[in-house]
Design a protein around this motif. Structure first.
Motif, PDB file in Angstrom:
ATOM      1  N   SER A  74     -36.066  21.073 -69.322  1.00 33.65           N
ATOM      2  CA  SER A  74     -35.614  21.929 -70.420  1.00 33.65           C
ATOM      3  C   SER A  74     -36.094  21.321 -71.736  1.00 33.65           C
ATOM      4  O   SER A  74     -36.701  20.243 -71.766  1.00 33.65           O
ATOM      5  CB  SER A  74     -34.084  22.059 -70.409  1.00 33.65           C
ATOM      6  N   GLY A  75     -35.804  22.013 -72.833  1.00 34.20           N
ATOM      7  CA  GLY A  75     -36.281  21.560 -74.138  1.00 34.20           C
ATOM      8  C   GLY A  75     -35.857  20.141 -74.479  1.00 34.20           C
ATOM      9  O   GLY A  75     -36.635  19.378 -75.066  1.00 34.20           O
ATOM     10  N   THR A  76     -34.643  19.774 -74.110  1.00 39.60           N
ATOM     11  CA  THR A  76     -34.139  18.438 -74.427  1.00 39.60           C
ATOM     12  C   THR A  76     -35.000  17.344 -73.796  1.00 39.60           C
ATOM     13  O   THR A  76     -35.203  16.284 -74.397  1.00 39.60           O
ATOM     14  CB  THR A  76     -32.676  18.316 -73.946  1.00 39.60           C
ATOM     15  N   TYR A 101     -28.123  20.013 -82.664  1.00 40.23           N
ATOM     16  CA  TYR A 101     -29.412  19.516 -82.171  1.00 40.23           C
ATOM     17  C   TYR A 101     -29.866  18.269 -82.920  1.00 40.23           C
ATOM     18  O   TYR A 101     -30.495  17.382 -82.332  1.00 40.23           O
ATOM     19  CB  TYR A 101     -30.451  20.637 -82.164  1.00 40.23           C
ATOM     20  N   THR A 152     -30.259  25.634 -84.261  1.00 36.77           N
ATOM     21  CA  THR A 152     -29.779  26.773 -83.484  1.00 36.77           C
ATOM     22  C   THR A 152     -28.252  26.816 -83.378  1.00 36.77           C
ATOM     23  O   THR A 152     -27.678  27.861 -83.071  1.00 36.77           O
ATOM     24  CB  THR A 152     -30.406  26.714 -82.068  1.00 36.77           C
ATOM     25  N   ASP A 177     -38.406  19.163 -84.412  1.00 37.57           N
ATOM     26  CA  ASP A 177     -37.861  19.953 -83.314  1.00 37.57           C
ATOM     27  C   ASP A 177     -37.902  21.412 -83.768  1.00 37.57           C
ATOM     28  O   ASP A 177     -37.038  21.869 -84.509  1.00 37.57           O
ATOM     29  CB  ASP A 177     -36.421  19.507 -82.997  1.00 37.57           C
ATOM     30  N   MET A 179     -37.934  23.867 -81.615  1.00 37.73           N
ATOM     31  CA  MET A 179     -37.653  24.508 -80.341  1.00 37.73           C
ATOM     32  C   MET A 179     -37.444  26.010 -80.490  1.00 37.73           C
ATOM     33  O   MET A 179     -38.054  26.808 -79.801  1.00 37.73           O
ATOM     34  CB  MET A 179     -36.384  23.874 -79.757  1.00 37.73           C
ATOM     35  N   SER A 180     -36.523  26.392 -81.391  1.00 35.28           N
ATOM     36  CA  SER A 180     -36.112  27.791 -81.460  1.00 35.28           C
ATOM     37  C   SER A 180     -36.872  28.576 -82.525  1.00 35.28           C
ATOM     38  O   SER A 180     -36.559  29.731 -82.769  1.00 35.28           O
ATOM     39  CB  SER A 180     -34.606  27.882 -81.722  1.00 35.28           C
ATOM     40  N   LYS A 203     -38.054  30.183 -75.487  1.00 35.85           N
ATOM     41  CA  LYS A 203     -37.543  30.577 -76.805  1.00 35.85           C
ATOM     42  C   LYS A 203     -38.448  31.666 -77.371  1.00 35.85           C
ATOM     43  O   LYS A 203     -38.606  32.690 -76.706  1.00 35.85           O
ATOM     44  CB  LYS A 203     -37.381  29.351 -77.686  1.00 35.85           C
TER      45      LYS A 203
HETATM   46  C1  LIG Z   1     -32.811  25.130 -77.308  1.00 41.14           C
HETATM   47  C2  LIG Z   1     -32.960  23.973 -78.227  1.00 41.14           C
HETATM   48  C3  LIG Z   1     -33.202  22.669 -77.749  1.00 41.14           C
HETATM   49  C4  LIG Z   1     -33.310  22.338 -76.275  1.00 41.14           C
HETATM   50  O1  LIG Z   1     -32.257  22.741 -75.534  1.00 41.14           O
HETATM   51  P1  LIG Z   1     -32.334  22.823 -73.938  1.00 41.14           P
HETATM   52  O2  LIG Z   1     -31.000  23.372 -73.601  1.00 41.14           O
HETATM   53  O3  LIG Z   1     -32.554  21.465 -73.425  1.00 41.14           O
HETATM   54  O4  LIG Z   1     -33.484  23.730 -73.607  1.00 41.14           O
HETATM   55  C5  LIG Z   1     -33.417  21.656 -78.662  1.00 41.14           C
HETATM   56  N1  LIG Z   1     -33.382  21.892 -79.982  1.00 41.14           N
HETATM   57  C6  LIG Z   1     -33.149  23.117 -80.494  1.00 41.14           C
HETATM   58  C7  LIG Z   1     -33.138  23.304 -81.976  1.00 41.14           C
HETATM   59  C8  LIG Z   1     -32.926  24.197 -79.623  1.00 41.14           C
HETATM   60  O5  LIG Z   1     -32.709  25.428 -80.129  1.00 41.14           O
END
Ligand SMILES: *Cc1c(COP(=O)(O)O)cnc(C)c1O
Length: 394
Positions: A74-76, A101, A152, A177, A179-180, A203
């Protein structure tokens, strides 16, 4: 503004995921997973190469200095891989924090046992360029800064360009980061300097979950050799292996990559980062104005609302209970997202995924119906939420 033809709705009757990933994907994206690929075979190696090139293309001007390294999980996992691979063990990393986050990035640094400092802005406010510059001027130990693009947990869109300018002006290095936000909000290396940015499949590109990716300067990738604490979360090792063999180091999520390639094609067809961002912005605008008409209040001042996800305060009316609101909205085909704030009750509505303004209008009208059904006379938040918001914003 012209109104586009509605997006096709899922025929399965499955609910819309108004969540920031996993999110609602298109039928072609789901269908792309209906066959098997050998991870070693040249077909899949070509798919990986195509994906890496497309993702670099999304960076825009200045992308020639970067390379793309996908990472399973996953993103983490990808954030952890980025931090482990690019932050130094003997100098400090500053984490800019205004939500869950940023906190998670700090927690990761603690797990890694690496020196870090936190600039914490609470839930409502962005870290500004000036205060980052001041912080960096006061601490010569800091070599790297971590920023969250869209936080997020509240939906705040952090001013990443002014942060990047402050970091670059003080000769430090920036890790983002995004991610979103990546794929819907531009991050052009020609406009802002950064060492690496991380995002994931599920995302704004609208794929299914299963991997993340790091876009990093080639110089940073070369320098990252041996820096990770982890065998599997090693961006340098994955990069070297990809460059040498065209393959991921360990079993890749083959079906997820196939779905992601379809999602990237659709992203391009929609007009790339610009087109995707425009649809999400329209989603947000329709949602926010409709919900405000119902009496809901956003956590954030309009200036900081992202086109990704919006946090609303829960109504103060004693007839309102989030669990009940949630299940009634679900029965109408909409999955909401609980809030992640420390101080007041809230919930979130995502604007990303295969949804357009027509869907958002239906969300608002369903919310209005549900409030009536629950006997909630007013959607206004508790007085103390607004007082707190005003106090912190002053
Ligand atoms: C979704 C997200 C992540 C990662 O989350 P996971 O649940 O591991 O996919 C990290 N940072 C931000 C800002 C996110 O929105």
């Amino acid at each position: 503004m012209t109104t586009k033809a509605p997006l096709e709705r899922p025929k399965s009757g499955e609910p819309f995921l108004l969540t920031p990933g996993p999110l609602t994907t298109s039928l072609p994206v789901k269908q792309a997973m209906l066959r098997d690929w050998g991870s070693w075979d040249s077909d899949f190696r070509d798919m990986t190469a195509e994906m890496r090139t497309s993702l670099l293309g999304l960076l825009g001007r200045g992308s020639q200095d970067y390379d793309c390294v996908p990472m399973q999980g996953s993103g983490t996992f990808a954030v952890e891989a980025m931090l482990a691979s690019f932050t130094p063990k003997d100098r400090k990393t500053l984490i800019l924090c205004n939500g869950a986050y940023g906190k998670r990035a700090a927690e990761t640094m603690a797990y890694l046992g690496r020196p870090f400092a936190i600039l914490d802005k609470g839930d409502y406010l962005p870290p500004r360029g000036e205060e980052v510059a001041e912080y960096l001027a006061a601490d010569a130990e800091i070599s790297h800064v971590v920023a969250v693009h869209c936080e997020t947990s509240s939906g705040i869109l952090n001013p990443v360009e002014e942060i990047a300018d402050a970091v670059a002006a003080s000769g430090r290095k920036l890790l983002i980061d995004s991610m979103s936000a990546f794929g819907a909000i531009a991050l052009e290396p020609a406009n802002l300097q950064f060492e690496a940015v991380v995002s994931s499949a599920n995302k704004c590109i609208e794929g299914v979950p299963g991997f993340g990716f790091i876009l990093a300067r080639k110089s940073a990738l070369r320098a990252a050799r041996g820096n990770s604490h982890s065998l599997s979360l090693d961006v340098h090792a994955q990069w070297v292996h990809l460059e040498k063999s065209g393959q991921w180091r360990f079993t890749p999520p083959t079906h997820v990559v196939a779905a992601f390639l379809q999602a990237l094609k659709d992203h391009d067809k929609e007009g790339g980062v610009k087109g995707r961002g425009a649809r999400y912005t329209r989603n947000r605008d329709v949602l926010v104005s409709g919900m405000r008409q119902l009496g809901f209040e956003t956590l954030l001042h309009s200036d900081w609302l992202s086109p990704i996800i919006v946090t609303f305060f829960c109504p103060a009316d004693p007839a309102f209970a989030f669990a009940d609101f949630y299940s009634r909205m679900k029965a109408r085909g909409f999955i909401l997202y609980p809030g992640k704030l420390t101080v007041v009750d809230s919930f979130r509505v995502g604007c990303i995924g295969q949804m357009d303004e027509h869907v958002m209008r239906d969300v608002v009208s369903a919310a209005g119906d549900v409030l009536k059904e629950m006997g909630v006379a007013s959607a206004a938040p508790p007085e103390e939420a607004l007082v707190e918001r005003a106090r912190l914003a002053a």
